[in-house]
Design a protein around this motif. Structure first.
Motif, PDB file in Angstrom:
ATOM      1  N   UNK A  16      -3.753   7.461  97.501  1.00  0.00           N
ATOM      2  CA  UNK A  16      -3.465   7.444  96.057  1.00  0.00           C
ATOM      3  C   UNK A  16      -4.605   6.765  95.295  1.00  0.00           C
ATOM      4  N   UNK A  17      -5.098   5.665  95.858  1.00  0.00           N
ATOM      5  CA  UNK A  17      -6.229   4.971  95.223  1.00  0.00           C
ATOM      6  C   UNK A  17      -7.473   5.857  95.209  1.00  0.00           C
ATOM      7  N   UNK A  18      -7.648   6.633  96.295  1.00  0.00           N
ATOM      8  CA  UNK A  18      -8.791   7.536  96.345  1.00  0.00           C
ATOM      9  C   UNK A  18      -8.665   8.614  95.269  1.00  0.00           C
ATOM     10  N   UNK A  19      -7.453   9.170  95.108  1.00  0.00           N
ATOM     11  CA  UNK A  19      -7.224  10.168  94.058  1.00  0.00           C
ATOM     12  C   UNK A  19      -7.468   9.566  92.675  1.00  0.00           C
ATOM     13  N   UNK A  20      -6.958   8.343  92.464  1.00  0.00           N
ATOM     14  CA  UNK A  20      -7.149   7.680  91.169  1.00  0.00           C
ATOM     15  C   UNK A  20      -8.629   7.425  90.904  1.00  0.00           C
ATOM     16  N   UNK A  21      -9.355   7.033  91.959  1.00  0.00           N
ATOM     17  CA  UNK A  21     -10.792   6.780  91.834  1.00  0.00           C
ATOM     18  C   UNK A  21     -11.532   8.061  91.451  1.00  0.00           C
ATOM     19  N   UNK A  22     -11.194   9.167  92.131  1.00  0.00           N
ATOM     20  CA  UNK A  22     -11.853  10.442  91.839  1.00  0.00           C
ATOM     21  C   UNK A  22     -11.511  10.944  90.443  1.00  0.00           C
ATOM     22  N   UNK A  23     -10.291  10.648  89.977  1.00  0.00           N
ATOM     23  CA  UNK A  23      -9.857  11.222  88.690  1.00  0.00           C
ATOM     24  C   UNK A  23     -10.519  10.545  87.499  1.00  0.00           C
ATOM     25  N   UNK A  24     -10.870   9.261  87.603  1.00  0.00           N
ATOM     26  CA  UNK A  24     -11.396   8.581  86.413  1.00  0.00           C
ATOM     27  C   UNK A  24     -12.684   7.809  86.646  1.00  0.00           C
ATOM     28  N   UNK A  25     -12.784   7.122  87.751  1.00  0.00           N
ATOM     29  CA  UNK A  25     -13.890   6.173  87.890  1.00  0.00           C
ATOM     30  C   UNK A  25     -15.183   6.885  88.283  1.00  0.00           C
ATOM     31  N   UNK A  26     -15.094   7.917  89.114  1.00  0.00           N
ATOM     32  CA  UNK A  26     -16.284   8.650  89.537  1.00  0.00           C
ATOM     33  C   UNK A  26     -16.659   9.685  88.492  1.00  0.00           C
ATOM     34  N   UNK A  27     -17.875   9.643  88.031  1.00  0.00           N
ATOM     35  CA  UNK A  27     -18.360  10.654  87.089  1.00  0.00           C
ATOM     36  C   UNK A  27     -19.218  11.674  87.826  1.00  0.00           C
ATOM     37  N   UNK A  28     -19.246  12.915  87.380  1.00  0.00           N
ATOM     38  CA  UNK A  28     -20.105  13.908  88.032  1.00  0.00           C
ATOM     39  C   UNK A  28     -21.581  13.568  87.816  1.00  0.00           C
ATOM     40  N   UNK A  29     -22.474  14.168  88.606  1.00  0.00           N
ATOM     41  CA  UNK A  29     -23.899  13.809  88.519  1.00  0.00           C
ATOM     42  C   UNK A  29     -24.513  14.040  87.138  1.00  0.00           C
ATOM     43  N   UNK A  30     -24.142  15.142  86.451  1.00  0.00           N
ATOM     44  CA  UNK A  30     -24.729  15.447  85.145  1.00  0.00           C
ATOM     45  C   UNK A  30     -23.629  15.620  84.096  1.00  0.00           C
ATOM     46  N   UNK A  31     -23.030  14.523  83.645  1.00  0.00           N
ATOM     47  CA  UNK A  31     -21.896  14.655  82.729  1.00  0.00           C
ATOM     48  C   UNK A  31     -22.277  15.198  81.361  1.00  0.00           C
TER      49      UNK A  31
END
Length: 346
Positions: free
Chosen positions: A293-308
């Motif tokens: 769940x923490x991994x999903x939460x991290x991917x959904x908001x904290x990680x940004x794509x390389x070229x936002x």
């Protein structure tokens, strides 16, 4: 799919669920379950993709086997006791067969193999129905027969479901499969407390449906199917992804969010029943689920794509989130302060 066909299947789902949850005769409950199964199969296979067809066939075979076991269980009970009433399940063999049939319908361990595969092959809205609405009739039958079930068997299946749901979800990259193993894990929690406090099981199921519904509808809006696409959805709908993160943390059972309430009450109830060891084991096993769940939460908001910056213009191009998502997300995160009222209702 033709709108009239979709309406027919949706109404059949409502009809089948209503028949099962309102019946006290085994044949009526079985009829409702069959209507449900036949109504959901076209919704699973509507994309005509080979994976969707495979999912529909797997679902049909498993549900047909479970329904025949349920019918067999009720006939054995009627043969020995002369009763067709659901609450009068007194024969031990019937009780064992019923537990097996409902475990197959719900996807409890060791009858869980079909569930992640079927969810992966279904569209997101159908996957939401399979995770929530389709589990309501079997859980109702479990509630009605809870006094006749074997506590040791249920506790074993519950702990195994919590363990496997957490363990198998760790290395998944497909979001629907992660949510399928999340569902198996939550069903373990519900089964654990079923015999001691059936109303608490039902309340847990309602809260789980609210959180899962919010997550599936949000994913359907952002069209996120894998963790990699989840990373790029932040630039499209930042506010929606923030609420998704909160809902995922709530599903993990972190305070002060709504998902903490059922886990807290279940551990409290197990402690009252002097089942400290199972309560400790299932609480520790929930840490496995917490990781993904923490991994999903991290991917959904904290990680940004390389070229936002390339995707910034999509912010205003997307449709606004629906009122239903807003309502479900609010309930999924903000109900803990209302726990005294929820306890009074239970």
């Amino acid at each position: 799919m033709n709108p009239y066909a979709k309406l027919t299947f949706s109404l059949s789902l409502v009809l089948g669920t209503t028949i099962t949850i309102s019946s006290n005769h085994w044949m009526a409950a079985w009829t409702g379950l069959e209507i449900n199964t036949l109504a959901i199969i076209p919704l699973i296979s509507k994309s005509h993709h080979p994976r969707a067809i495979e999912a529909a066939i797997k679902y049909f075979l498993v549900q047909a086997a479970a329904s025949s076991l349920l019918l067999f269980s009720s006939m054995i009970n009627a043969w020995h006791t002369g009763q067709w009433d659901i609450t009068q399940l007194n024969h031990p063999t019937s009780s064992l067969l019923l537990t097996t049939a409902i475990a197959m319908k719900l996807g409890l361990v060791p009858f869980h193999f079909w569930f992640p595969e079927v969810l992966q092959g279904s569209p997101l809205t159908t996957a939401m129905l399979l995770s929530t609405v389709m589990k309501f009739p079997p859980i109702t039958i479990l509630l009605l027969t809870s006094h006749s079930l074997n506590p040791t068997l249920l506790a074993t299946m519950a702990i195994a479901s919590a363990a496997l749901g957490g363990w198998m979800g760790l290395n998944q990259t497909q979001i629907r499969k992660i949510l399928a193993f999340s569902s198996i894990s939550h069903l373990g929690w519900m089964s654990m407390v079923l015999i001691y406090n059936p109303k608490l099981t039902l309340a847990t199921f309602y809260i789980y449906c609210t959180m899962t519904g919010a997550i599936f509808l949000t994913l359907n809006t952002t069209k996120s199917f894998k963790l990699s696409t989840m990373m790029t959805s932040w630039t499209k709908t930042p506010v929606l992804n923030t609420t998704l993160m909160m809902t995922l943390l709530s599903l993990a059972g972190l305070p002060p969010l709504t998902g903490f309430l059922p886990k807290w009450l279940i551990i409290q109830e197990l402690s009252k029943q002097e089942m400290t060891a199972p309560a400790t084991i299932i609480a520790i096993l929930s840490l496995l689920s917490l990781f993904f769940y923490l991994r999903l939460a991290y991917y959904s908001t904290i990680t940004l794509p390389p070229n936002p910056t390339n995707l910034m213009k999509q912010w205003h191009a997307n449709k606004p989130a629906s009122t239903l998502i807003a309502a479900l997300s609010s309930m999924s995160t903000l109900l803990l302060p209302l726990s005294p009222m929820i306890l009074a209702l239970i």
